[in-house]
Design a protein around this motif. Structure first.
Motif, mmCIF file in Angstrom:
data_model
loop_
_atom_site.group_PDB
_atom_site.id
_atom_site.type_symbol
_atom_site.label_atom_id
_atom_site.label_comp_id
_atom_site.label_asym_id
_atom_site.label_seq_id
_atom_site.Cartn_x
_atom_site.Cartn_y
_atom_site.Cartn_z
ATOM 1 N N GLY B 476 0.799 -1.226 0.000
ATOM 2 C CA GLY B 476 0.000 0.000 0.000
ATOM 3 C C GLY B 476 0.826 1.268 0.000
ATOM 4 N N ASN B 477 2.137 1.138 -0.182
ATOM 5 C CA ASN B 477 3.012 2.304 -0.152
ATOM 6 C C ASN B 477 3.204 2.820 -1.573
ATOM 7 O OD1 ASN B 477 4.944 4.205 0.270
ATOM 8 N ND2 ASN B 477 6.214 2.923 1.607
ATOM 9 N N ARG B 478 2.254 3.625 -2.001
ATOM 10 C CA ARG B 478 2.254 4.026 -3.411
ATOM 11 C C ARG B 478 3.324 5.058 -3.721
ATOM 12 N NH1 ARG B 478 -4.223 4.320 -4.683
ATOM 13 N NH2 ARG B 478 -4.798 2.576 -3.365
ATOM 14 N N LEU B 479 3.991 5.565 -2.667
ATOM 15 C CA LEU B 479 5.088 6.498 -2.923
ATOM 16 C C LEU B 479 6.259 5.802 -3.596
ATOM 17 C CD1 LEU B 479 5.064 8.712 0.263
ATOM 18 C CD2 LEU B 479 4.745 9.462 -2.103
ATOM 19 N N HIS B 480 6.273 4.471 -3.517
ATOM 20 C CA HIS B 480 7.330 3.722 -4.201
ATOM 21 C C HIS B 480 7.071 3.622 -5.700
ATOM 22 C CE1 HIS B 480 9.751 2.627 -0.850
ATOM 23 N NE2 HIS B 480 8.801 1.946 -0.229
ATOM 24 N N LEU B 481 5.907 4.101 -6.138
ATOM 25 C CA LEU B 481 5.546 3.983 -7.547
ATOM 26 C C LEU B 481 5.530 5.352 -8.215
ATOM 27 C CD1 LEU B 481 2.486 1.572 -7.181
ATOM 28 C CD2 LEU B 481 4.841 0.935 -7.721
#
Lengths: 159, 501
Positions: B476-481
């Motif tokens: 759920g860590n969309r900052l990695h995308l």
């Protein structure tokens, strides 16, 4: 002794064992040459039998009480008491075909050009027989003989 | 009627190499290769070739190349060859065009427009060869908060059942009847070896597979085939199937010819009768009805197993998922547009549903907004092709993914889309006992397990590069995308930023 076992549940009748057996007994190591250039063409020692949905790769069983050895007119066929391998002495074989008649599996083949019988020797110069090595579905297994194994294949429903 | 459909493929046989061994003949289940004894030549009936490449893979002298038949229609962006052929086929049959596998059309594949991050200078990356990496995932409802016993620090909160996965990749539902028993056994064994789960689909659980129960998800679908007490008891998870990505809103139909004695026993229907799964579950017309079935299944298994609900990704998937979670499901499965099937009308497969990336992101966002994300695990499915896709799905909010097509490819599938014919030359999607032998479960289990093994190593590499040592830190860590080539709306729905931003 180690024997080739067939897992008929996964033998799909592709006949690649026949192809590679033929190559093994050809002069060349090239499949295309073995089939197209060599004359007479080498003989495969294996036969794939099919009945309904069952198919299986059949070769010499190297029987303990080998009927072919008993029936051989010239004593060319013998069973090595140590290795258990049934072999043919080509010098003595006259190509009469009696072995093929008495074999319950009908596996001895007649090399018509040489007038000799030919048979499976489990590829003695290979680590594992080429039919086993080249079976794409691992339906052939080379393993120590199990005394409880029923060598007459069960023609029952494969599933 | 004379067909106007010309052969799609060409079997090119190099006569200098062909040794007439006829392996291609016996391996083609569509009858496209034959031996002409008069001419001692192997020839092809190209109109029967489906482009599955079985003959090519098995030819011992590499004499065969199956290529597209160079049939050059006059160039036209609107009337493309596949469209012309579909219309021609329909004019000749008057029927619905059936097909197998998933949507093969050119809708955007968002995975290819999403990239992952990696650590540089300011935050150290981790070497997965030298440091432990955690892929373990627990599926099931998580509590609001954890309470510990004051003195002993033992867990005081009563946990609902959790299912542990060593790899966050499970094998998706493929029923006995759609695929063969050997395929199911291959997947079940691979799942057991790799510490993950396989799914029975809606075909019951064959008696020989009960021993893999601890790695089995059993499905309860609209036809209720093969559902009985032992079936539910054997499973690790029970899955209610509402829909599937390949054919949202459409039921299933296993033709009577495929219902062999063994299939009939497993499905609990008479031999030779059509197995029809209705489009809806006739006892579920609302979220309240769904909740009843969820709790009926929980009651039946004494609250020992999580209950999962699988839906196809459709326009209002987020609202439906919210209802499913509130209805008491422990796991929600979203199956996207590219999810595959054994048979579906082509028009449905290629035109109905939404891409899994968008559905997953919107469901995860919605559940978070409503504060109920912890009440269910989220599983994404439909078109997951690589460990990269898995990592992106996890970062978008999935707890785990299902793979179906990828799993079948590991067994030999060449995605020729002939599943619906029941003649699969690779022995996968068929019940013909002559063909099912082509999957040796010994080899199949090894191949499928190897796929999961490589993906898990790659996932650890990805995590290491991101500088995290557990999949939990990516979840759920969309900052990695970051997105590339996407519009503002697409980025907003995916909840990710544009690359460079």
């Amino acid at each position: 002794m180690k024997k080739v076992y067939v897992n008929e549940k996964v033998c799909m009748g592709c006949r690649l064992c026949e192809v590679y057996c033929l190559l093994k007994h050809a002069q060349t190591k090239d499949l295309v040459k073995a089939y197209k250039k060599e004359s007479p063409r080498a003989l495969s020692r294996i036969r794939v039998d099919e009945s309904g949905i069952v198919s299986l790769s059949v070769r010499c069983e190297h029987c303990a009480e080998a009927p072919c050895v008993r029936a051989c007119l010239t004593g060319a066929l013998s069973r090595d008491p140590v290795t258990g391998l049934v072999t043919v002495d080509e010098e003595q074989c006259i190509g009469c075909g009696t072995c093929a008649l008495v074999c319950p599996l009908g596996v001895p083949k007649l090399d018509k050009a040489q007038k000799k019988m030919v048979k499976c020797d489990f590829c003695q110069d290979e680590e594992i027989p080429v039919c086993v090595a080249n079976c794409p579905n691992e339906a052939l297994v080379y393993m120590e003989e199990k005394p409880d194994n029923n060598r007459v294949v069960n023609y029952v429903n494969t599933n | 009627m004379k067909t106007f459909v010309t052969p799609k493929f060409k079997v090119n046989r190099d006569e200098d190499r062909c040794i007439q061994c006829q392996v291609c003949v016996n391996q083609c289940s569509f009858g496209a290769n034959y031996y002409d004894a008069e001419e001692n030549k192997v020839k092809s009936r190209e109109e029967l070739c489906t482009g599955c490449h079985r003959c090519e893979a098995f030819c011992p002298t590499n004499a065969i190349r199956v290529t597209y038949n160079p049939l050059d229609y006059r160039g036209n962006y609107n009337w493309r060859p596949d469209i012309i052929e579909d219309i021609t086929k329909q004019s000749e049959t008057g029927g619905v065009l059936l097909t197998g596998m998933g949507d093969d059309k050119s809708q955007r594949i968002y995975w290819d427009h999403i990239v992952l991050n990696a650590s540089q200078v300011t935050n150290p990356s981790i070497d997965p060869l030298r440091e432990p990496m955690e892929l373990t995932t627990y599926l099931g409802q998580k509590p609001e908060r954890l309470e510990l016993e004051p003195g002993t620090h033992n867990l005081k909160t009563k946990m609902t059942p959790q299912v542990k996965l060593d790899v966050p990749v499970m094998f998706s539902a493929m029923s006995y009847g759609a695929v063969s028993l050997n395929v199911q056994e291959s997947l079940a064994r691979a799942a057991k070896e790799m510490g993950t789960l396989w799914n029975t689909g809606e075909g019951g659980l064959h008696p020989s597979l009960y021993k893999y129960g601890d790695n089995t998800i059993v499905q309860v679908a609209s036809g209720r085939f093969g559902v009985h007490a032992d079936y539910l008891d054997a499973a690790k998870i029970i899955e209610i199937k509402i829909g599937q990505g390949a054919k949202p809103g459409i039921g299933g139909h296993l033709p009577g010819e495929k219902v062999s004695a063994d299939v009939s026993l497993t499905r609990m229907i008479p031999e030779g009768t059509d197995a029809i799964s209705p489009a809806p579950q006739h006892d579920i017309y609302s979220i309240e009805d769904l909740a009843q079935l969820i709790y009926a299944l929980k009651e039946a298994t004494n609250y020992t197993k999580p209950v999962s609900v699988k839906i196809a990704a459709v326009h209002n998937a987020a609202a439906i998922a919210s209802g499913i979670v509130r209805g008491g499901a422990d796991i929600v499965v979203i199956d996207g547009l590219r999810g595959a099937t054994g048979a579906a009308p082509k028009v449905i497969r290629d035109n109905v549903g939404i891409p899994i990336e968008l559905a997953l992101a919107s469901v995860d966002s919605r559940l978070r907004q409503e504060g109920i994300r912890h009440r269910a695990s989220l599983v994404a499915s439909g078109g997951i092709r690589s460990s990269g896709d898995v990592a992106k799905a996890i970062a978008l909010g999935a707890d785990a993914v299902y793979i179906g097509t990828a799993a079948l490819i590991s067994l030999g599938c060449h995605v020729c889309q002939q599943c619906h014919t029941g003649k699969c030359a690779w022995g996968i999607c068929t019940t013909d006992l002559r063909l099912t032998k082509r999957i040796n479960p010994e080899i199949g289990a090894r191949r499928a397990a190897n796929l999961l093994r490589s993906w898990s190593i790659e996932l650890k590499d990805i995590l290491g590069g991101l500088g995290v040592n557990a999949l939990e830190s990516l979840r759920g860590n969309r900052l990695h995308l970051r997105g590339i080539g996407l519009s503002d709306t697409e980025l907003e729905i995916l909840g990710i930023r544009m690359a460079g931003n």
